[in-house]
Design an enzyme around this catalytic site. Structure first.
Site, PDB file in Angstrom:
ATOM      1  N   SER A 197       0.799  -1.113  -0.142  1.00  0.00           N
ATOM      2  CA  SER A 197      -0.021   0.066  -0.086  1.00  0.00           C
ATOM      3  C   SER A 197       0.842   1.267  -0.037  1.00  0.00           C
ATOM      4  CB  SER A 197      -0.982  -0.103   1.173  1.00  0.00           C
ATOM      5  OG  SER A 197      -1.383   1.205   1.494  1.00  0.00           O
ATOM      6  N   TYR A 235      -0.436  -0.614  10.718  1.00  0.00           N
ATOM      7  CA  TYR A 235      -0.840  -1.056   9.217  1.00  0.00           C
ATOM      8  C   TYR A 235       0.249  -0.647   8.249  1.00  0.00           C
ATOM      9  CZ  TYR A 235      -3.201  -0.998   4.634  1.00  0.00           C
ATOM     10  OH  TYR A 235      -3.485  -1.182   3.372  1.00  0.00           O
TER      11      TYR A 235
END
Ligand SMILES: NC(=O)c1ccc[n+]([C@@H]2O[C@H](COP(=O)([O-])OP(=O)(O)OC[C@H]3O[C@@H](n4cnc5c(N)ncnc54)[C@H](OP(=O)(O)O)[C@@H]3O)[C@@H](O)[C@H]2O)c1
Length: 271
Positions: A146, A159
């Protein structure tokens, strides 16, 4: 750039997190190229519906494995139930954070589950399925990461850190395995229109006006560019280029990432 002929990798692919969103798009793209697929996910009805659809559309074999990738022993179990298959493609897709809040506002157990699914299990998958590929001299591994990997940011602590782990793991394996016949791609995604993303957005109660990537475009692009690693940045004008924060100091990058996370959070979205 290299257009991939996927049948050269082997007769089976595995998509970890393959029942919806980006993962099921990878499964369709793989099956449409005549490769059989193993789909891994937790919710059995969603998993079986995805498998039936793929069988009906492409006539390939589809095996489903209901597993929680954040549980200890999940990858050993996946290796066991696929030991009769020649797996030439591994896509490790499952990884979204559906609850993006400040570090201390989340239970420690939830952080640990995320780290297990996004780091330990990814490393184990690359090891367990990568080793036979290297031994055979053919195969491909895609680790989905990501834009949150580019720099730290508020509400992205665990994350973003796991996604940076996945990016560095993919790039390092690419460097080790290049020349072995095994392609490795670290696939960097921005906001993408998936059920996971929509759940997050709906929980936020506001609509997000920015453009979302189409998961089928994401998967199709990645499958076409498996040989163009180490990194593919979906949606970038220069998909094999560097971090968009590259020209900033680390401090400015972290502040910019935090502003982006806060704008996304207000709109109930994650990255
Ligand atoms: N969507 C975005 O905006 C976005 C942005 C940047 C990066 N990404 C990255 O893209 C990847 C895919 O994201 P996504 O939005 O499609 O959602 P996702 O929740 O990461 O993936 C959904 C798929 O993974 C399965 N899954 C999730 N957790 C699992 C677990 N613990 N064990 C087994 N299977 C699991 C889901 O099925 P079950 O729920 O039934 O298990 C489903 O098949 C992730 O790595 C994410 O970090 C997404």
């Amino acid at each position: 750039m290299t257009a991939t002929v996927m049948s050269a990798y082997g007769p089976w692919g595995i998509v970890a997190g393959g029942s919806d969103g980006v993962g099921v798009a990878f499964a369709h793209g793989t099956a449409s190229r005549g490769i059989n697929v193993v789909l891994v996910a937790r919710r059995v009805p969603v998993l079986e519906a995805a498998a039936d659809d793929i069988r009906a559309r492409y006539g390939v074999e589809v095996r489903t494995v209901a597993l929680d990738l954040s549980a200890a022993g999940a990858l050993a179990e996946l290796e066991r139930v696929t030991s009769d298959l020649e797996v030439g493609l591994l896509v490790y897709n499952a990884g979204a954070d559906n609850h993006s809040v400040a570090f201390l506002d989340k239970d420690l157990d939830a952080h640990l589950e995320l780290v297990h699914r996004n780091c330990t299990a990814v490393l184990e998958a690359a090891y367990r399925f990568g080793a036979p590929m290297v031994a055979r001299g053919r195969g491909a591994v895609v680790l989905v990461t990501s834009g949150a990997a580019w720099a730290g940011g508020a509400t992205l602590a665990a994350y973003g850190a796991t996604k940076a782990f996945d990016l560095i793991l993919a790039e390092s394996l690419w460097a080790e395995w290049r020349g072995s016949g095994v392609d490795v791609l670290g696939l960097v995604l921005g906001r993408t229109d998936t059920p996971s993303h929509r759940r997050m957005r709906d929980a936020g109660g506001e609509s997000y006006g920015g453009e979302l990537a189409d998961p089928y475009d994401v998967a199709e692009q990645a499958l076409t560019h498996l040989g163009d690693g180490p990194t593919w940045i979906h949606g970038s004008a220069n998909p094999t280029g560097g971090s968009p924060f590259g020209a900033l100091s680390r401090r400015d990058a972290v502040l910019a990432m935090s502003r982006g996370a806060s704008a996304g959070k207000k709109a109930g979205v994650e990255r």
